[in-house]
Design a protein around this motif. Structure first.
Motif, PDB file in Angstrom:
ATOM      1  N   ALA A   1       0.829  -1.206   0.000  1.00  0.00           N
ATOM      2  CA  ALA A   1       0.000   0.000   0.000  1.00  0.00           C
ATOM      3  C   ALA A   1       0.863   1.256   0.000  1.00  0.00           C
ATOM      4  CB  ALA A   1      -0.939  -0.007   1.209  1.00  0.00           C
ATOM      5  N   SER A   2       1.929   1.263   0.798  1.00  0.00           N
ATOM      6  CA  SER A   2       2.781   2.454   0.879  1.00  0.00           C
ATOM      7  C   SER A   2       3.517   2.710  -0.434  1.00  0.00           C
ATOM      8  CB  SER A   2       3.797   2.296   2.014  1.00  0.00           C
ATOM      9  OG  SER A   2       3.132   2.078   3.237  1.00  0.00           O
ATOM     10  N   TYR A   3       4.166   1.670  -0.973  1.00  0.00           N
ATOM     11  CA  TYR A   3       4.930   1.868  -2.206  1.00  0.00           C
ATOM     12  C   TYR A   3       4.018   2.193  -3.392  1.00  0.00           C
ATOM     13  CZ  TYR A   3       9.230   0.580   0.109  1.00  0.00           C
ATOM     14  OH  TYR A   3      10.318   0.597   0.937  1.00  0.00           O
ATOM     15  N   THR A   4       2.850   1.562  -3.438  1.00  0.00           N
ATOM     16  CA  THR A   4       1.920   1.855  -4.520  1.00  0.00           C
ATOM     17  C   THR A   4       1.451   3.295  -4.461  1.00  0.00           C
ATOM     18  OG1 THR A   4       1.168  -0.422  -4.580  1.00  0.00           O
ATOM     19  CG2 THR A   4      -0.320   1.222  -5.473  1.00  0.00           C
ATOM     20  N   THR A   5       1.132   3.756  -3.255  1.00  0.00           N
ATOM     21  CA  THR A   5       0.670   5.135  -3.115  1.00  0.00           C
ATOM     22  C   THR A   5       1.754   6.111  -3.557  1.00  0.00           C
ATOM     23  OG1 THR A   5      -0.687   4.397  -1.278  1.00  0.00           O
ATOM     24  CG2 THR A   5      -0.371   6.759  -1.494  1.00  0.00           C
ATOM     25  N   ILE A   6       3.008   5.815  -3.205  1.00  0.00           N
ATOM     26  CA  ILE A   6       4.112   6.689  -3.599  1.00  0.00           C
ATOM     27  C   ILE A   6       4.281   6.711  -5.121  1.00  0.00           C
ATOM     28  CG2 ILE A   6       6.645   6.866  -3.559  1.00  0.00           C
ATOM     29  CD1 ILE A   6       6.411   5.840  -0.598  1.00  0.00           C
TER      30      ILE A   6
ATOM     31  N   MET B   1       3.341   9.286 -10.461  1.00  0.00           N
ATOM     32  CA  MET B   1       2.750   9.279 -11.799  1.00  0.00           C
ATOM     33  C   MET B   1       1.819  10.479 -11.983  1.00  0.00           C
ATOM     34  SD  MET B   1       0.730   6.233 -13.779  1.00  0.00           S
ATOM     35  CE  MET B   1      -0.984   6.681 -13.498  1.00  0.00           C
ATOM     36  N   MET B   2       1.045  10.788 -10.938  1.00  0.00           N
ATOM     37  CA  MET B   2       0.131  11.931 -11.041  1.00  0.00           C
ATOM     38  C   MET B   2       0.899  13.239 -11.210  1.00  0.00           C
ATOM     39  SD  MET B   2      -2.698  10.966  -8.200  1.00  0.00           S
ATOM     40  CE  MET B   2      -3.678  12.443  -8.450  1.00  0.00           C
ATOM     41  N   PHE B   3       2.096  13.295 -10.659  1.00  0.00           N
ATOM     42  CA  PHE B   3       2.921  14.478 -10.795  1.00  0.00           C
ATOM     43  C   PHE B   3       3.224  14.779 -12.276  1.00  0.00           C
ATOM     44  CE2 PHE B   3       7.315  15.820 -11.494  1.00  0.00           C
ATOM     45  CZ  PHE B   3       7.241  17.118 -11.023  1.00  0.00           C
TER      46      PHE B   3
ATOM     47  N   LEU C   1       2.135   4.739 -17.144  1.00  0.00           N
ATOM     48  CA  LEU C   1       0.847   4.040 -17.147  1.00  0.00           C
ATOM     49  C   LEU C   1       1.020   2.585 -17.570  1.00  0.00           C
ATOM     50  CD1 LEU C   1      -2.014   6.150 -18.756  1.00  0.00           C
ATOM     51  CD2 LEU C   1      -2.103   4.914 -16.609  1.00  0.00           C
TER      52      LEU C   1
ATOM     53  N   VAL D   1       0.402   0.077 -14.213  1.00  0.00           N
ATOM     54  CA  VAL D   1      -0.846  -0.701 -14.188  1.00  0.00           C
ATOM     55  C   VAL D   1      -0.563  -2.191 -13.948  1.00  0.00           C
ATOM     56  CG1 VAL D   1      -2.756  -1.513 -15.651  1.00  0.00           C
ATOM     57  CG2 VAL D   1      -2.305   0.922 -15.437  1.00  0.00           C
TER      58      VAL D   1
ATOM     59  N   LEU E   1       0.444  -2.648 -10.372  1.00  0.00           N
ATOM     60  CA  LEU E   1      -0.710  -2.487  -9.490  1.00  0.00           C
ATOM     61  C   LEU E   1      -1.489  -3.791  -9.386  1.00  0.00           C
ATOM     62  CD1 LEU E   1      -1.953   0.046  -8.096  1.00  0.00           C
ATOM     63  CD2 LEU E   1      -3.422   0.306 -10.078  1.00  0.00           C
TER      64      LEU E   1
ATOM     65  N   LEU F   1       2.126   5.882  -7.474  1.00  0.00           N
ATOM     66  CA  LEU F   1       0.977   6.479  -8.163  1.00  0.00           C
ATOM     67  C   LEU F   1       0.985   8.006  -8.000  1.00  0.00           C
ATOM     68  CD1 LEU F   1      -1.916   3.949  -7.416  1.00  0.00           C
ATOM     69  CD2 LEU F   1      -0.900   4.437  -9.631  1.00  0.00           C
ATOM     70  N   SER F   2       1.415   8.481  -6.836  1.00  0.00           N
ATOM     71  CA  SER F   2       1.518   9.933  -6.647  1.00  0.00           C
ATOM     72  C   SER F   2       2.569  10.516  -7.588  1.00  0.00           C
ATOM     73  CB  SER F   2       1.882  10.268  -5.196  1.00  0.00           C
ATOM     74  OG  SER F   2       0.933   9.714  -4.315  1.00  0.00           O
TER      75      SER F   2
END
Lengths: 155, 155, 155
Positions: A17-22, A27-29, A80, A84, A87, A24-25
């Protein structure tokens, strides 16, 4: 209400959960980076986006492509295409009960490789920096897929 | 067979499942929109797609790009870039045991913002409609990421 | 450490994990296909990628697009657009307690249709092969979304 804290008390799952959130954040950047280059270089894809820079023909000249913007967009699409699978496969791998240390190695390598990939793409660094970063992330995902299928295949 | 209904009896998780299914279905609708504009405007990317409109050189003239089609494709890609982080971060956030009312606020704002984004992109509405829709969805996802990392960070 | 094997002992979930891993691995293969065609046809998007083929103006001629490469990239993007909804909706559907046989039918049809789609796109096979493959995958995902919303809607 059912207690779900059980899942989140699992260390592998919390790490995932922690690494995925990092990642993905990160990627959003890339969206912000695209917007930044579009605004500072006045390079737009839609007529309505450059309306504030002029009217009619005067605005149309901003409807163009730019090397810098296209580079960020390619880096974003590559993110992406690779995040994906991480994920999906990473989630299922985390639930399949792997060793904590093995799982952490996978997650850290992937996140590190993708951050390195972004730096190599946007700087840009000479090849094979970007290719190397790509293949590390790619290999990590395949390694998780292989372990998952080996232990839990059900067709 | 193990009973999984437990997870689906959790209200936050059920809400996440419902909103995610709705927004992913909306995203899939973009493929239909692209196909619709390609067929009605006779704008294709592959030679085999326009074979029924003519042979040889006669068919080649349909291999072109079109503003309307490109607009739908950009909206679709923007959906992908934003819904993928929502999917990953939202799933993990839902499992981290948030307040039902806080979680519902996040999910509803995100889904509303993305539907508004599609309308603003396809109409098109003047800016800053689309930018606003984008940043609401973006902010919601970051808010979930922040709450998740604050409560469950494990590196 | 909490025991998660429970989730992975659920047959529907194990089947979902297996089929998802297979289809995501297939999608990742598209990156390799793009790299293969870029290298064998010397078609690049970034100046640093063709540095080893020549210096200055001599290298610039490799910054071009190519039908074959663009075809693989379109197939890859189409995969992303369709596998992401399958990933999200399929995961939630798997957790909603469907019949094993119904779930297997959905997963097998989707994975088969997407593999057929890739073959039809890359060969290329005449239409409506690719359209058919696309719509089977599309219909399967909508069928899961419908079943999920019907049984678990929470807004």
């Amino acid at each position: 209400m059912v207690d779900l804290t059980e899942l989140m008390e699992n260390e592998v799952f919390m790490a995932f959960a922690s690494y995925t959130t990092i990642i993905l954040s990160k990627m959003m950047f890339m969206s912000t980076a695209t917007a930044f280059f579009r605004l500072t270089r006045k390079v737009f894809a839609n007529p309505e986006d450059c309306a504030s820079f002029g009217k009619g023909e005067n605005a149309k000249k901003y409807l163009r492509t730019d090397d810098r913007v296209e580079r960020v967009r390619r880096a974003h699409l590559n993110d992406l295409e690779n995040i994906v699978p991480f994920l999906g496969i990473g989630l299922l791998y985390s639930l399949s009960g792997p060793d904590l240390s093995t799982a952490l190695l996978h997650f850290r390598l992937f996140v590190g490789a993708r951050i390195y990939h972004t730096i190599a793409y946007l700087t840009p660094l000479p090849q094979p920096n970007r290719a190397l970063a790509f293949f590390i992330g790619y290999g990590v995902t395949f390694s998780m897929a292989y372990r998952l299928l080996k232990s839990r295949l059900y067709l």
